[in-house]
Each structure stands twice: as C-alpha cells, then as structure tokens.
Write a protein that holds these residues in place. Structure first.
Motif, PDB file in Angstrom:
ATOM      1  N   ASP A  72      37.505 -38.689  66.961  1.00  0.00           N
ATOM      2  CA  ASP A  72      38.044 -40.032  67.129  1.00  0.00           C
ATOM      3  C   ASP A  72      39.026 -40.313  66.000  1.00  0.00           C
ATOM      4  O   ASP A  72      38.708 -40.119  64.815  1.00  0.00           O
ATOM      5  CB  ASP A  72      36.918 -41.073  67.101  1.00  0.00           C
ATOM      6  CG  ASP A  72      36.082 -41.024  68.368  1.00  0.00           C
ATOM      7  OD1 ASP A  72      36.615 -40.607  69.407  1.00  0.00           O
ATOM      8  OD2 ASP A  72      34.896 -41.403  68.301  1.00  0.00           O
ATOM      9  N   TYR A  73      40.216 -40.824  66.384  1.00  0.00           N
ATOM     10  CA  TYR A  73      41.252 -41.065  65.392  1.00  0.00           C
ATOM     11  C   TYR A  73      41.677 -42.523  65.392  1.00  0.00           C
ATOM     12  O   TYR A  73      41.679 -43.192  66.425  1.00  0.00           O
ATOM     13  CB  TYR A  73      42.458 -40.145  65.647  1.00  0.00           C
ATOM     14  CG  TYR A  73      42.079 -38.689  65.508  1.00  0.00           C
ATOM     15  CD1 TYR A  73      41.990 -38.091  64.262  1.00  0.00           C
ATOM     16  CD2 TYR A  73      41.743 -37.942  66.627  1.00  0.00           C
ATOM     17  CE1 TYR A  73      41.594 -36.777  64.122  1.00  0.00           C
ATOM     18  CE2 TYR A  73      41.347 -36.619  66.502  1.00  0.00           C
ATOM     19  CZ  TYR A  73      41.278 -36.041  65.245  1.00  0.00           C
ATOM     20  OH  TYR A  73      40.869 -34.741  65.121  1.00  0.00           O
ATOM     21  N   ILE A  74      42.044 -42.994  64.229  1.00  0.00           N
ATOM     22  CA  ILE A  74      42.450 -44.379  64.045  1.00  0.00           C
ATOM     23  C   ILE A  74      43.764 -44.629  64.785  1.00  0.00           C
ATOM     24  O   ILE A  74      44.665 -43.791  64.772  1.00  0.00           O
ATOM     25  CB  ILE A  74      42.639 -44.670  62.547  1.00  0.00           C
ATOM     26  CG1 ILE A  74      41.379 -44.288  61.776  1.00  0.00           C
ATOM     27  CG2 ILE A  74      43.016 -46.114  62.298  1.00  0.00           C
ATOM     28  CD1 ILE A  74      41.584 -44.181  60.287  1.00  0.00           C
ATOM     29  N   ARG A  75      43.876 -45.789  65.423  1.00  0.00           N
ATOM     30  CA  ARG A  75      45.114 -46.127  66.112  1.00  0.00           C
ATOM     31  C   ARG A  75      46.282 -46.176  65.134  1.00  0.00           C
ATOM     32  O   ARG A  75      46.148 -46.600  63.991  1.00  0.00           O
ATOM     33  CB  ARG A  75      44.978 -47.474  66.826  1.00  0.00           C
ATOM     34  CG  ARG A  75      44.455 -47.353  68.239  1.00  0.00           C
ATOM     35  CD  ARG A  75      44.296 -48.698  68.888  1.00  0.00           C
ATOM     36  NE  ARG A  75      45.482 -49.534  68.781  1.00  0.00           N
ATOM     37  CZ  ARG A  75      46.057 -50.139  69.834  1.00  0.00           C
ATOM     38  NH1 ARG A  75      45.562 -49.956  71.042  1.00  0.00           N
ATOM     39  NH2 ARG A  75      47.092 -50.919  69.669  1.00  0.00           N
ATOM     40  N   TYR A 133      48.732 -39.248  71.386  1.00  0.00           N
ATOM     41  CA  TYR A 133      48.010 -39.880  70.277  1.00  0.00           C
ATOM     42  C   TYR A 133      48.227 -41.392  70.286  1.00  0.00           C
ATOM     43  O   TYR A 133      47.280 -42.173  70.138  1.00  0.00           O
ATOM     44  CB  TYR A 133      48.445 -39.287  68.938  1.00  0.00           C
ATOM     45  CG  TYR A 133      48.025 -40.134  67.758  1.00  0.00           C
ATOM     46  CD1 TYR A 133      46.673 -40.428  67.542  1.00  0.00           C
ATOM     47  CD2 TYR A 133      48.961 -40.659  66.874  1.00  0.00           C
ATOM     48  CE1 TYR A 133      46.277 -41.232  66.480  1.00  0.00           C
ATOM     49  CE2 TYR A 133      48.576 -41.452  65.811  1.00  0.00           C
ATOM     50  CZ  TYR A 133      47.240 -41.745  65.626  1.00  0.00           C
ATOM     51  OH  TYR A 133      46.861 -42.542  64.589  1.00  0.00           O
ATOM     52  N   ASN A 144      46.247 -42.692  73.695  1.00  0.00           N
ATOM     53  CA  ASN A 144      44.820 -42.428  73.897  1.00  0.00           C
ATOM     54  C   ASN A 144      44.065 -42.042  72.631  1.00  0.00           C
ATOM     55  O   ASN A 144      42.852 -41.805  72.685  1.00  0.00           O
ATOM     56  CB  ASN A 144      44.644 -41.320  74.936  1.00  0.00           C
ATOM     57  CG  ASN A 144      45.262 -41.696  76.274  1.00  0.00           C
ATOM     58  OD1 ASN A 144      45.101 -42.827  76.744  1.00  0.00           O
ATOM     59  ND2 ASN A 144      45.983 -40.761  76.880  1.00  0.00           N
ATOM     60  N   GLY A 145      44.761 -41.940  71.501  1.00  0.00           N
ATOM     61  CA  GLY A 145      44.095 -41.559  70.255  1.00  0.00           C
ATOM     62  C   GLY A 145      43.642 -40.114  70.251  1.00  0.00           C
ATOM     63  O   GLY A 145      42.727 -39.757  69.500  1.00  0.00           O
ATOM     64  N   TYR A 205      38.377 -41.230  62.163  1.00  0.00           N
ATOM     65  CA  TYR A 205      37.538 -42.428  62.070  1.00  0.00           C
ATOM     66  C   TYR A 205      36.301 -42.187  61.211  1.00  0.00           C
ATOM     67  O   TYR A 205      35.888 -43.044  60.428  1.00  0.00           O
ATOM     68  CB  TYR A 205      37.125 -42.859  63.479  1.00  0.00           C
ATOM     69  CG  TYR A 205      36.179 -44.037  63.525  1.00  0.00           C
ATOM     70  CD1 TYR A 205      36.672 -45.339  63.512  1.00  0.00           C
ATOM     71  CD2 TYR A 205      34.795 -43.858  63.593  1.00  0.00           C
ATOM     72  CE1 TYR A 205      35.819 -46.426  63.555  1.00  0.00           C
ATOM     73  CE2 TYR A 205      33.931 -44.944  63.630  1.00  0.00           C
ATOM     74  CZ  TYR A 205      34.445 -46.219  63.616  1.00  0.00           C
ATOM     75  OH  TYR A 205      33.589 -47.288  63.648  1.00  0.00           O
TER      76      TYR A 205
END
Length: 260
Positions: free
Chosen positions: A6-9, A197, A200-201, A221
């Motif tokens: 999971d990656y930060i917006r 990215y 949808n991250g 995240y």
C-alpha cells in the motif's frame, strides 16, 4: 487492512514528504519520464500555495522546484473541478517567469518553466489521459518550416544548453496535463506506470521506472509513524467527503436542468 504494497497517495506525498531533499528522487523521476531526459532538483522554492491548512488540503497542492540547471518546475495536483483551471496555470507559469527577474536584470536570466498538472477531475474533452503542450514557431505559408535559433543566438540565449538543434521551445514554457480519471490502461510504459500509481496507488514490485523505484521505498504506508497514519487517514476522509459533496451538488444540478 493495509499491507506492504500500500502506497501513500501522490497528493498527500507531495504536500508532506516529497519536499524533503532526501525524497527529491520521486519528483525527479516523474520529470525524467515526462521530458525524456534526466532531471536533477536543486531545491524546493516557496510559493503562495505551499499551504498546509485544512481548507486547501483536499483541493489543490503544489510544489515549485528549481533544477540544477536553473529551470523551474511547477508540479500541481488538483482534486476539485475548476472552471478557469487553464487560465490559472497560465498565470502561475507567467508569475514564475516574472519572479526570475529582479529589477535591472537582463532577459538572459529567464529560465525555462515546466508546468505539470495531475488532475483528479474531468478537464475538457479528449481521448488521451496525458497531454503535452509546447510552443514552436511554424511557417504561415510553409507549415513544415520551423524557426530555429542560429548558433550565435543559441550561444547568447542558452549558453549552457548542449544541443545541436535549439529552437525557441527551449525558452518557452511546457505544459503537461495528466488526466487521472481518464486512465484505464494496463500499465506497460513508464508514463502508464506513473498513471497507475496516481489512480490506484499501485507500484509494480519489479518496476524500473524512474521515480517509482524511490516511491516504493519512500511512500510505503506501513513505514509511516502512527501520527503520520492518523493525519493521512484524516486527509483521505476529507477527500472522500469533499468528493461526495461535489457529486451530490452535480446530481442536484442535473435534476434542476443543468447539463454541465
């Protein structure tokens, strides 16, 4: 539940994380993908919209950066629809040009400005998700003829640029409009991986795309502190609430007979 993928917006990251010099590689990678040549950011400059207040955090965030060659990069994320968006980014670029000249300074001090807009609303009409605008002089009677600098002019105007074929476009601003909502492709190219990215991250584990390699490390995240997670989740709630309000207002407008 969040996991290690999971990656930060991006809109949160550009406001809170990517201004740090240790994280410049993410923005440098995005610029490299868009422009097609390596970009090195020297510093983040202050601008009037570099605000961290609650009122602006779900609508507009931006960064004004200076490259090692003195060029200016404006990176903006726009979440809400804005009728006069294009005139406003024109004003922003014009202001960035004017700010380069102090009283008495010559025009040779003006450096090229790049404007990058990551848009989470529907702007205009068009089939593509990414648009690039730049300026060239074309012949009126012979459109295939493009005006170029002579070698002497190039040496005077752009003495530090190492190009054999230099055009006025090397002076005039360039614009990139990335329409996130319009992206529905399977990510195969560098720009498509960036769009994936943004929307949808998602970042591929084996990505080799400039900037996204750094993003996998810097924007995970699970690497945030508890306080950072709480602030980020509060931000995301604000984003979703604002989006719902806008969609409701739009639906009410259609019900009242408005078509746009």
């Amino acid at each position: 539940m969040a996991n290690n993928n999971d990656y930060i917006r991006f809109d949160w990251a550009i406001k809170r994380i990517l201004r740090d010099k240790a994280n410049f590689g993410v923005l440098e990678g995005l610029m490299t993908v868009l422009i097609g040549e390596g970009i090195k950011i020297l510093e983040i400059l202050e601008s009037e919209s570099n605000s961290n207040t609650r009122d602006d955090k779900y609508n507009r965030v931006d960064v004004k950066a200076k490259t090692s060659s003195g060029e200016i990069i404006l990176v903006e994320v726009q979440l809400g629809k804005e009728s006069f968006f294009l005139p406003r980014i024109l004003f922003g670029v014009s202001k960035a040009i004017m700010e380069q000249l102090k009283t008495g300074m010559g025009y040779e001090n003006i450096k090229k400005v790049y404007s990058i807009s990551v848009l989470y609303f529907d702007l205009g009409e068009g089939e593509d998700y990414a648009y690039h605008g730049k300026f060239n002089f074309r012949g009126m009677t012979n459109p295939s003829s493009e005006l170029k600098f002579s070698k002497r002019e190039a040496d005077e105007v752009l003495p530090k640029r190492k190009k054999n074929d230099i055009s006025p476009n090397d002076v005039f601003p360039e614009y990139f409009l990335l329409r996130v909502n319009q992206f529905n492709e399977v990510a195969k190219t560098p720009i498509e991986e960036w769009m994936e990215y943004f929307k949808n991250g998602v970042i591929k584990e084996d990505t080799t795309v400039p900037g996204l390699q750094e993003a996998r490390e810097k924007l995970n995240y699970m690497r945030m502190t508890d306080a950072e997670r709480m602030a980020y989740e509060d931000y995301m709630i604000s984003v979703h609430v604002t989006r719902d309000v806008m969609q409701t207002a739009k639906a009410d407008g259609f019900a009242d007979g408005y078509t746009d």
